[in-house]
Scaffold this active site. Sequence first.
Site, PDB file in Angstrom:
ATOM      1  N   ARG A  71       1.891 -13.691  25.109  1.00 15.61           N
ATOM      2  CA  ARG A  71       1.392 -14.703  24.185  1.00 15.61           C
ATOM      3  C   ARG A  71       0.073 -14.254  23.599  1.00 15.61           C
ATOM      4  NH1 ARG A  71       0.798 -20.295  26.573  1.00 15.61           N
ATOM      5  NH2 ARG A  71       2.973 -19.933  27.157  1.00 15.61           N
TER       6      ARG A  71
ATOM      7  N   ASP B  57      -1.772  -4.184   9.746  1.00 13.85           N
ATOM      8  CA  ASP B  57      -2.279  -4.273  11.117  1.00 13.85           C
ATOM      9  C   ASP B  57      -1.686  -3.155  11.977  1.00 13.85           C
ATOM     10  OD1 ASP B  57      -3.895  -5.334  13.111  1.00 13.85           O
ATOM     11  OD2 ASP B  57      -2.438  -6.848  13.736  1.00 13.85           O
TER      12      ASP B  57
END
Length: 357
Positions: free
Chosen positions: A77, A199
Site C-alpha cells: 500500500r 515516474d
Amino acid sequence: MTAGFEKKVELPIYHYAVKFGYVTAQRLTEAIRELKGGGSTNSPTLVESDMGRRLAAIQMGGGTMIGAYRVHGELGRGAVGVVYKVEDTRSGAIRAMKVLVAGGSVDDRARRRFEREFEAIRVLDHPSVVKVFDYGEFEGHPYYTMEFIQGQTLDQMFQNGIDRLKHRAMSQLEPILDILAHAIEGAGYAHAQSIVHRDIKPSNILVDSNGQVRLTDFGLAKKVDSGTYLTRTGDVVGTPHYMAPEQTQGETGLIGPHTDTYAFGVLLYRVLTGRLPFDGDSSMELFHAICETEPIPPRKLVPGIPADLERVCLKAMAKEPRLRYSSAQELADDLGRFLEGRPVLAVPPSGFYRLRK
C-alpha cells in the site's frame, strides 16, 4: 551518501497531497494561511490523518469478494491506494488489483488520475509493459486488475547490491544493462503511443522469475497529444532523485519523452557508479543540484567504465531536453549499439556547451 542507496529527502506532506489530488494547491494555500492564524504548519492533520482513515476503511482480508475477484491477501500500500493479490473466479487466474483509496466526490481529481492510469496502460501491448484487464468500483473505490508478477523490483536488486559491483567488469554489468534496455524499450513503445510515464524509478521496474522485465505504475502518466492536464503548471510530480530539471520546476508544458530518458540516464548512472548523480539534505537542495550542477562523469568515479557507455549516460541526463535522446527508443537503440559492440551515436558535450554551463 552511502554508495548505492538513496538518501531520504524529506518532502513535506503537502507535496504528496497535491501530487495525488487530495487537495488543490489553492486550497492548500488557504489552509496554511488559516493555520498561520492560530495553528502550527507542522501539524500532520491537514491531509495525513485523512489518508490514514481512508486506508484503514478499505482493509480487506482473504476471501473478500470484489466483483468476480476473491482477495487472497495484501501485496502493498502507498499514499493513495492498496494492491491486493486476487483470484478471478471466472477463470482461476491470479491477478494483482490496485484499489484507489481516494474515492468519493471530494477526490474527483484523484479519481480522474486513477482512470487515466488505467486508460494509459490499457492501450499498451508490449512484453515490457505490465498488462491490465478489468476496471470497476467497490464501495465507492475504483480499482483495476493487472498481471500478477512473481519476482522482484530493480529497487530490491539495488538493495541486494547489484549496483555496488566491485570492478564494473562488463561481464557483471551486462545482466543489469539488459534489464534496463528492456525497460527502456517498454517506455519507448509507450512514447510511440504518445504516453510519457513521468515516474521512472527502480521500484517501477519489475523482473519476473523468468527474467522478463515489466515497466509498471503509470499513475503519473501524461498523454502528450491530448491537451488535457491533470497536473497544473507549478505542480511538482515524480520521484525526487529521478526527476528531470523541467519536472523539479513544475514546467508541465515542457514534459515529454525526453523527461523519461533523463530518469533512465539517472538509473544508468547508478548502475555504472554505485551512486546517484545528485543529492541534498532537502528537496530544495536536491532540485537546485539537478538544475544547476553537472554530474561527475562516471569514468572519474570508476575509470574502467567504457567511454561509449559514459557518453550514452550523460546524453540521457543532459540538462536541456533538446540535448537528450528525444525518446526512450532512441536511448534503447544507442544502448543496444553498445551492447552489440558497435559505435554509439552519443558524443561528448561540445567545448562551447561545457563552457556555457
